[in-house]
Design a protein around this motif. Sequence first.
Motif, PDB file in Angstrom:
ATOM      1  N   VAL A 211       0.878  -1.171   0.000  1.00 12.43           N
ATOM      2  CA  VAL A 211       0.000   0.000   0.000  1.00 12.43           C
ATOM      3  C   VAL A 211       0.916   1.222   0.000  1.00 12.43           C
ATOM      4  O   VAL A 211       1.395   1.665   1.043  1.00 12.43           O
ATOM      5  N   LEU A 212       1.163   1.746  -1.188  1.00 10.87           N
ATOM      6  CA  LEU A 212       2.106   2.850  -1.344  1.00 10.87           C
ATOM      7  C   LEU A 212       1.529   4.158  -0.827  1.00 10.87           C
ATOM      8  O   LEU A 212       2.246   4.982  -0.251  1.00 10.87           O
ATOM      9  N   LEU A 213       0.215   4.346  -1.014  1.00 10.37           N
ATOM     10  CA  LEU A 213      -0.449   5.571  -0.564  1.00 10.37           C
ATOM     11  C   LEU A 213      -1.803   5.202   0.036  1.00 10.37           C
ATOM     12  O   LEU A 213      -2.702   4.785  -0.684  1.00 10.37           O
ATOM     13  N   PRO A 214      -1.975   5.340   1.369  1.00  9.69           N
ATOM     14  CA  PRO A 214      -3.304   5.140   1.945  1.00  9.69           C
ATOM     15  C   PRO A 214      -4.274   6.172   1.379  1.00  9.69           C
ATOM     16  O   PRO A 214      -3.865   7.169   0.778  1.00  9.69           O
ATOM     17  N   SER A 215      -5.546   5.940   1.586  1.00  5.85           N
ATOM     18  CA  SER A 215      -6.568   6.836   1.046  1.00  5.85           C
ATOM     19  C   SER A 215      -6.286   8.283   1.476  1.00  5.85           C
ATOM     20  O   SER A 215      -6.190   8.587   2.664  1.00  5.85           O
ATOM     21  N   THR A 216      -6.172   9.170   0.479  1.00  4.52           N
ATOM     22  CA  THR A 216      -5.721  10.548   0.704  1.00  4.52           C
ATOM     23  C   THR A 216      -6.623  11.516  -0.061  1.00  4.52           C
ATOM     24  O   THR A 216      -6.946  11.261  -1.221  1.00  4.52           O
ATOM     25  N   PRO A 217      -7.040  12.630   0.563  1.00  3.19           N
ATOM     26  CA  PRO A 217      -7.822  13.624  -0.188  1.00  3.19           C
ATOM     27  C   PRO A 217      -7.060  14.093  -1.421  1.00  3.19           C
ATOM     28  O   PRO A 217      -5.852  14.356  -1.358  1.00  3.19           O
ATOM     29  N   ALA A 218      -7.762  14.203  -2.541  1.00  2.00           N
ATOM     30  CA  ALA A 218      -7.099  14.451  -3.821  1.00  2.00           C
ATOM     31  C   ALA A 218      -6.566  15.866  -3.961  1.00  2.00           C
ATOM     32  O   ALA A 218      -5.843  16.163  -4.915  1.00  2.00           O
ATOM     33  N   ASP A 219      -6.899  16.764  -3.015  1.00  7.11           N
ATOM     34  CA  ASP A 219      -6.307  18.098  -3.096  1.00  7.11           C
ATOM     35  C   ASP A 219      -4.869  18.127  -2.567  1.00  7.11           C
ATOM     36  O   ASP A 219      -4.178  19.137  -2.705  1.00  7.11           O
ATOM     37  N   GLN A 220      -4.406  17.014  -2.014  1.00  8.71           N
ATOM     38  CA  GLN A 220      -2.998  16.909  -1.608  1.00  8.71           C
ATOM     39  C   GLN A 220      -2.182  16.454  -2.819  1.00  8.71           C
ATOM     40  O   GLN A 220      -1.540  15.403  -2.826  1.00  8.71           O
ATOM     41  N   LYS A 221      -2.234  17.269  -3.849  1.00  9.25           N
ATOM     42  CA  LYS A 221      -1.731  16.862  -5.158  1.00  9.25           C
ATOM     43  C   LYS A 221      -0.223  16.633  -5.167  1.00  9.25           C
ATOM     44  O   LYS A 221       0.258  15.705  -5.819  1.00  9.25           O
ATOM     45  N   GLU A 222       0.532  17.472  -4.484  1.00 11.41           N
ATOM     46  CA  GLU A 222       1.987  17.316  -4.496  1.00 11.41           C
ATOM     47  C   GLU A 222       2.402  15.995  -3.869  1.00 11.41           C
ATOM     48  O   GLU A 222       3.286  15.300  -4.388  1.00 11.41           O
ATOM     49  N   ALA A 223       1.793  15.643  -2.759  1.00 12.25           N
ATOM     50  CA  ALA A 223       2.136  14.385  -2.080  1.00 12.25           C
ATOM     51  C   ALA A 223       1.783  13.183  -2.949  1.00 12.25           C
ATOM     52  O   ALA A 223       2.563  12.223  -3.055  1.00 12.25           O
ATOM     53  N   ILE A 224       0.604  13.233  -3.585  1.00 15.34           N
ATOM     54  CA  ILE A 224       0.181  12.113  -4.437  1.00 15.34           C
ATOM     55  C   ILE A 224       1.070  12.025  -5.671  1.00 15.34           C
ATOM     56  O   ILE A 224       1.523  10.940  -6.058  1.00 15.34           O
ATOM     57  N   ALA A 225       1.351  13.170  -6.298  1.00 14.19           N
ATOM     58  CA  ALA A 225       2.204  13.178  -7.492  1.00 14.19           C
ATOM     59  C   ALA A 225       3.598  12.653  -7.169  1.00 14.19           C
ATOM     60  O   ALA A 225       4.223  11.968  -7.990  1.00 14.19           O
ATOM     61  N   GLY A 226       4.090  12.950  -5.960  1.00 14.35           N
ATOM     62  CA  GLY A 226       5.401  12.443  -5.560  1.00 14.35           C
ATOM     63  C   GLY A 226       5.432  10.923  -5.509  1.00 14.35           C
ATOM     64  O   GLY A 226       6.437  10.303  -5.900  1.00 14.35           O
ATOM     65  N   LYS A 227       4.350  10.327  -5.021  1.00 12.69           N
ATOM     66  CA  LYS A 227       4.265   8.860  -4.995  1.00 12.69           C
ATOM     67  C   LYS A 227       4.222   8.291  -6.409  1.00 12.69           C
ATOM     68  O   LYS A 227       4.831   7.247  -6.692  1.00 12.69           O
ATOM     69  N   ILE A 228       3.509   8.962  -7.307  1.00 12.19           N
ATOM     70  CA  ILE A 228       3.431   8.498  -8.701  1.00 12.19           C
ATOM     71  C   ILE A 228       4.803   8.586  -9.361  1.00 12.19           C
ATOM     72  O   ILE A 228       5.252   7.649 -10.032  1.00 12.19           O
ATOM     73  N   ASP A 229       5.482   9.706  -9.161  1.00  4.61           N
ATOM     74  CA  ASP A 229       6.803   9.896  -9.776  1.00  4.61           C
ATOM     75  C   ASP A 229       7.802   8.844  -9.309  1.00  4.61           C
ATOM     76  O   ASP A 229       8.709   8.460 -10.063  1.00  4.61           O
TER      77      ASP A 229
END
Length: 342
Positions: A211-229
């Motif tokens: 589980v690389l990213l637990p459920s996260t509000p999508a407005d935390q875009k930088e944090a989510i994009a960092g996991k994708i990168d």
Amino acid sequence: MIRPRYLWFLFLNLSFSLITWKVSAQFHLPGNLTLNTDAHEFGNIKQGSIVGFDFILTNHSAIDVYLQRSVVPEDFSYIYGADKIAPGESTNIRIEVHRVKPGHFHELVNIYSSAGKDVFAVHLTGNIIPLKTDSNMAEEPDTMARIKEKPGELLVSLYKPNNIVFLLDVSESMMRSDRLPLVKLAMKNLLNSLRSIDRVSIITYASGVNVLLPSTPADQKEAIAGKIDALRARGNTEGGKGIRAAYKVAHSNFISGGNNEIVIATDGDFDLDKSNDILYKYIRHNAEEGIIISVVGVGNIARAIAQMQAIAENGSGSYIHIATKEDAEEVLLDEIRKQSKK
């Protein structure tokens, strides 16, 4: 002057009173379970804020208890710490409010467990305070609904909240430039259009499941994009375990009335630990409970494509093929628009 023995007597009485208060504060449920409380008052919440509260569920029985499902208002989120509670142990049940509509609310979250046939409920009350707006906006419901939207984001008035669980194949076969890099591009393009009321989880599978990213509000875009990168491809494939992990995350963050969707991205080289018939039955059952599954396919292996299409069909979702950067620009956004349309 108070004698020492009387001080000791007062101390014992005070301690007993505190212990009694602590016990009585517990809310008893069928199946020998307790909650720390069955209600919470959030008070005033600024419109657009996400506020949460943790209910603590304790198992006083002699057997394991499993949390099975919940019924949650569409603008609340339900997150639990563990789906199995061993005897004598506790788990947190976190309820988050992301309501946009101003005004007082009194909502119930119904929770089902293996401890008994009866559902138990927690009561949630509070008041959403509207943001300051121009007088000509104050009485316009659609305008109020769009307050949190930014340019390029999905309109709250047109699209339901999304609970999106990405299940990503990061096995060695996904290393090619026309596979995982295109999936990453598609995910980041979708992320730009998601809102604070949407949630994103990322699970990867290769030689194991993470589980690389637990459920996260999508407005935390930088944090989510960092996991994708940071995604890299390596290892073998354990698709069957990945699917089960994805459903677990999707169920624990289920949005009642929203779009609850698992999106698998793979070249289709599954190493399933179930027969296809058992797997498809499992997927159909979850689709009936409101969690659909779509598949983003990369690569051109005919056998793999047929299997990916079958998974999407049984999961009431879509099969999406990505072969070029142009494909990756809009396909995921189009899929979420389709599934979350009000």
